[in-house]
Design a protein around this motif. Structure first.
Motif, PDB file in Angstrom:
ATOM      1  N   ASP A   1       5.442   3.771  -0.304  1.00 50.86           N
ATOM      2  CA  ASP A   1       5.231   2.890   0.847  1.00 50.86           C
ATOM      3  C   ASP A   1       5.309   1.423   0.451  1.00 50.86           C
ATOM      4  OD1 ASP A   1       4.892   4.640   2.991  1.00 50.86           O
ATOM      5  OD2 ASP A   1       2.800   5.007   2.516  1.00 50.86           O
TER       6      ASP A   1
ATOM      7  N   GLU B   1      -2.986   4.340   8.315  1.00 47.73           N
ATOM      8  CA  GLU B   1      -2.054   3.416   7.675  1.00 47.73           C
ATOM      9  C   GLU B   1      -2.719   2.078   7.368  1.00 47.73           C
ATOM     10  OE1 GLU B   1       1.347   3.088  10.187  1.00 47.73           O
ATOM     11  OE2 GLU B   1       1.814   5.222  10.115  1.00 47.73           O
TER      12      GLU B   1
ATOM     13  N   PHE C   1      -1.465   3.714   1.071  1.00 47.55           N
ATOM     14  CA  PHE C   1      -0.074   3.669   0.606  1.00 47.55           C
ATOM     15  C   PHE C   1       0.281   4.956  -0.135  1.00 47.55           C
ATOM     16  CE2 PHE C   1      -0.887  -0.722   1.442  1.00 47.55           C
ATOM     17  CZ  PHE C   1       0.338  -1.308   1.708  1.00 47.55           C
TER      18      PHE C   1
ATOM     19  N   VAL D   1      -0.022  -0.514   5.593  1.00 51.09           N
ATOM     20  CA  VAL D   1       1.289   0.085   5.366  1.00 51.09           C
ATOM     21  C   VAL D   1       2.254  -0.410   6.445  1.00 51.09           C
ATOM     22  CG1 VAL D   1       2.563   2.267   5.319  1.00 51.09           C
ATOM     23  CG2 VAL D   1       0.292   2.126   4.284  1.00 51.09           C
TER      24      VAL D   1
ATOM     25  N   ARG E   1       7.113   3.467   7.433  1.00 46.87           N
ATOM     26  CA  ARG E   1       6.439   4.757   7.201  1.00 46.87           C
ATOM     27  C   ARG E   1       6.846   5.771   8.263  1.00 46.87           C
ATOM     28  NH1 ARG E   1       1.292   7.251   6.192  1.00 46.87           N
ATOM     29  NH2 ARG E   1       0.962   6.036   4.304  1.00 46.87           N
TER      30      ARG E   1
END
Length: 895
Positions: free
Chosen positions: A518, A474, A508, A563, A568
């Motif tokens: 995202d 992420e 993302f 992110v 998420r």
């Protein structure tokens, strides 16, 4: 050629695994933290295609941007060099030391120790721990580095074996500006029976003297004006190739003559039923090397594709597969060798064993397709060559046809023609490629998309596809390739302004397959902003919708991309729950259930499916219970790469609205110990490109809110997972407790108490309605309405308050019975205004109740009305003109 074993004091013929362990254990004993190898896809350097040295993961530590809880580190770093400027692909297999995949052993200091420790560490490890004969070693230093020269003398290296080098070979730079410093290297002399001279001599390119160790003294900083100053934090970056030192310690001059490569070469020979060390040895060497790079790349999340890293992976794969084909292999071979690789390297790199099934499936799929492509392409190529004069080059148009229509890549065409002494007209190939792009663009521009959207097609023409890293991480670094604002490409987006950003790689996820895009943030020193959405444009570019909150964002900027983890995580939970929900619906309602749409957002999930009627409470409860059963099971969520046909062949469900290429991600979850399952024990198998939880237990909880009609033959279920589901249940419980307090009842008693109250309310409503009817008829001591004569007809009209429209027909019947002969008009003035009229049977021939109602409702702001000649009803808006309505009815009777 092998050198005598006497060059080693204690020639134990250690395995590469032992050599690696010895290195890490030695530096751990010197206070270094053993740090695991970073992935082959760099997370902190967007300028690199693959991790190509040990220092990559520590780049920010050297510059001081990042601080860790240690200042000494040691690693065995997996590296790949097969693309960009570090491309050894074409040499692999034909030389003794070229590889696409290699391991770099390193020790690092971040402002802790410096030359006086780094040089003795290296010398002690090599001469004592590995037992290499000192007389076969020589060292190099940068020509002005007197300090390093003196330290080498102090550890025991004769002056005539310390060589001063005045070139960039012994001066390292991170780039045109930034940290830099002199190097010192250790070379091994393989003996005068091999041609070559020491470093710095005219014969230095020979193979007699081989570099086995490099130490960078990161002591300076270079500026744009050419000036150089000493760094406050002076650091050490070293590297030693495991394959090189392994060959040396195992008594060989050839990296492919080590225990690891021997095992892989013999596995390749066994799989192809050929001699491992005869004339075909080069084919086995290529296969062995490429098996390592492809397997490790797949384990680190790279999948074969036609762009970027995936294309390099595919090219490496196909080169190995081509050599297997030249060995006579008719069926896929590469996947059969993975177990041998895992057996040799899986202990040091656990991710290799964890991804073994995925690696084998991916290799088998690629090689199956490659064999089909190769056989078909070679036949078509021969057909094209038959049309040409002897020795003529293949026209670019023909090569493009092979590529575009039959999937035969240009580099394979070139390889096949090289064996025939021919070439390809590459200019013609490029022209044909551009013509196809122009046609595709013209077709796309006329598809009804907004005019501003053409900018994305322009960008797609000149940029590589965005590399998505979000399945594995992420947080990653990316380099800004393009910025868009107000439908046009711009060079920068200033503070406070918004636009779109394209980077070369991103964590993302772009909105697709029902999963929302995202959000998160980007940052670099002095520059930051928010990412408010991510969309896929022109089929290949991930467009990040951004707002610059600090500084100016410019094309070319390297950024850290983050992110929003919580968002998420919630999206992942909802998306994974959707898969379980789909299978639970099929199990409960039948195999006719198919997905017709979905939404996987951070706060909820929505799932549309084919079903002709609403679900009962029992069915909803069964579906919800089944989903939660598999959540509690906490089974692993697995992802594989397959062809769409193979995926469907094992029962995978295709997601509505997805476009599938030659390869698909197949997501499996749940162990079907009871009920229906697929492929043995797997419960849910779907084709899906979205992000998912690691284990079903990560979903936490699923609460089904209910179902409703979406369209004809399609139902819609909405549900919550995780924290949102828990919050919903807590809210429901609080409401239940409040109801219990009002009813003065325990939770278990609430249903019966509410039922009793409901029954009591209905009884009271019925009693009130009866009393109202009696009052309307003049009962209960009240005087009833009186009829008047209108054109010889008894006519009775009445405005009733507190009576509903549904009560009027019964009252009409009672009035008609009492009157014997006549007409009745009733107006109910309640929440809604209603009109009813009745005519006794003896008058139906000359008077209709429908005409009476229609005349009255017009005066009350309504229109229409209908029924039978003896009974009719209509609705109105306002009873204030009741007198006018009654007069209109009288006028009808008067004729």
């Amino acid at each position: 050629m092998k050198h005598p074993k006497s060059v080693l004091k204690d020639a134990k013929m250690a395995s590469l695994n032992d050599i690696r362990s010895t290195f890490l254990n030695y530096f751990e004993s010197k206070g270094h933290t053993v740090v695991p190898s970073s992935p082959l896809v760099p997370r902190n350097d967007p300028t690199l295609m693959f991790t190509n040295s040990g220092m990559v993961q520590f780049k920010n530590c050297f510059t001081g941007v990042e601080k860790r809880d240690y200042v000494r580190a040691t690693t065995a770093q997996k590296c790949v060099r097969a693309g960009g400027k570090h491309n050894d692909l074409d040499n692999v297999g034909y030389t003794a030391r070229h590889h696409t995949f290699f391991e770099m052993l390193g020790n690092f200091s971040f402002g802790d120790y410096f030359k006086h420790d780094a040089i003795p560490f290296a010398w002690e490890l090599i001469t004592k721990e590995y037992g290499i004969d000192k007389s076969r070693l020589l060292t190099t230093v940068y020509h002005t580095d007197d300090e390093a020269f003196e330290i080498w003398k102090k550890v025991g290296v004769p002056e005539d074996r310390i060589i001063r080098i005045a070139t960039s070979d012994n001066f390292w730079q991170m780039g045109p500006t930034g940290p830099c410093g002199p190097c010192t290297e250790i070379f091994f002399d393989h003996g005068d029976h091999i041609w070559g001279g020491p470093p710095g001599s005219p014969e230095e390119d020979g193979d007699r003297f081989i570099e086995i160790w490099n130490v960078v003294f990161m002591q300076n900083e270079q500026f744009e004006d050419g000036s150089m100053v000493e760094l406050d934090m002076q650091s050490i970056d070293t590297g030693m190739g495991l394959e090189r030192i392994g060959a040396l310690l195992q008594g060989s001059h050839d990296n492919y003559d080590t225990d690891l490569f021997k095992a892989l070469i013999e596995a390749s020979a066994h799989a192809t039923s050929t001699d491992p060390y005869g004339d075909q040895n080069v084919h086995h060497r290529v296969i062995a090397d490429h098996l390592r790079s492809t397997s490790f790349l797949i384990a680190d999340g790279v999948m074969p594709s036609n762009d970027g890293r995936g294309y390099v992976l595919r090219r490496i794969m196909r080169r190995a597969m081509r050599h297997a084909h030249l060995l006579g292999a008719k069926d896929p071979v590469m996947h059969k060798l993975v177990s041998s690789l895992v057996g040799k390297m899986g202990a040091a790199y656990p991710e290799l064993g964890q991804a073994q099934a995925l690696i084998e499936e991916t290799l088998k799929l690629e090689e199956t397709r490659f064999i089909q492509t190769l056989d078909r392409g070679l036949k078509l190529l021969d057909d094209e060559l038959d049309k040409l004069p002897e020795g003529a080059n293949l026209p670019g148009e023909a090569a493009f046809k092979l590529y575009d229509t039959y999937g035969f890549p240009l580099d394979l065409t070139q390889d096949a023609l090289r064996e025939k002494g021919r070439a390809v007209d590459t200019d013609g190939f490029d022209t044909a490629m551009e013509e196809q792009k122009a046609k595709a663009r013209a077709s796309w521009s006329g598809s009804g998309e907004s005019k501003d959207a053409t900018i994305w097609f322009d960008l797609a023409d000149k940029l590589e596809a965005t590399d998505f890293l979000g399945y594995e991480t992420e947080v990653a670094e990316g380099q800004v390739l393009a910025l868009v604002a107000d439908g046009a490409e711009v060079k920068e987006i200033t503070e406070g302004n918004s636009g779109w950003m394209v980077v070369n790689q991103t964590p993302f996820y772009a909105e697709s397959g029902g999963q929302v895009g995202d959000t998160g943030s980007y940052l670099k020193p002095g520059v930051s902003g928010s990412v408010t959405n991510t969309l896929k444009m022109a089929g290949k570019l991930f467009a990040h919708q951004i707002t610059a909150t600090e500084g100016t964002l410019s094309v070319g900027d390297p950024l850290e991309l983050r992110v929003d983890h919580d968002r998420r995580s919630a999206i992942r939970a909802n998306h994974s729950a959707t898969h379980l929900l789909h299978e639970a619906l099929r199990e409960t309602l039948g195999d006719h259930v198919a997905q017709k749409g979905s939404l996987n957002a951070e706060d909820r999930l929505r799932f549309d499916f084919s079903h002709s009627k609403g679900m009962t409470g029992g069915e909803l409860a069964e579906v919800e219970g089944r989903v939660n059963e598999f959540i509690r099971q906490n089974s692993a969520v697995e992802t594989r790469i397959m062809t769409p046909d193979d995926a469907r062949g094992i029962g995978a469900q295709a997601l509505f609205g997805e476009k599938y290429g030659d390869e698909v991600r197949v997501v499996s979850m749940g162990e079907a110990q009871t009920g229906k399952g697929h492929e043995g024990t797997t419960w849910s198998i779907e084709l899906c490109g979205g992000t998912h939880v690691k284990r079903t237990g990560d979903i936490g909880l699923c609460v089904v809110l209910g179902d409703s009609a979406s369209s004809s033959g399609v139902r819609r279920i909405e549900a919550l997972t995780g924290g949102a589901a828990l919050d919903h249940l807590v809210s429901q419980q609080q409401a239940l407790n409040e109801v219990g307090q009002m009813l003065k009842a325990q939770p278990a008693e609430i249903v019966s108490r509410v039922k009793a109250l409901s029954d009591e309310r209905k009884a009271l409503q019925n009693e009130v309605a009866q009393l109202r009817r009696e009052l309307a008829m003049g009962g209960g001591g009240a005087s009833g309405p009186e009829a008047e004569q209108v054109n010889g007809v008894a006519f009775m009209a009445q405005v009733l308050s507190g009576v509903s429209g549904k009560d009027l027909p019964a009252l009409i019947d009672e009035h008609k019975t009492r009157m014997g002969s006549g007409a009745v008009l009733l107006i109910a003035d309640g929440d809604k205004v209603a009109v009813a009229a009745g005519v006794t049977d003896d008058l139906k021939g000359k008077l209709s109740a429908v005409d009476l109602v229609r005349a009255a409702v017009v005066e009350l702001g309504g229109k229409g009305g209908g029924g039978r000649p003896d009974m009719a009803q209509g609705g109105a808006k306002d009873a204030s003109n009741a007198d006018g309505a009654i007069a209109a009815a009288k006028a009808v009777i008067e004729g």
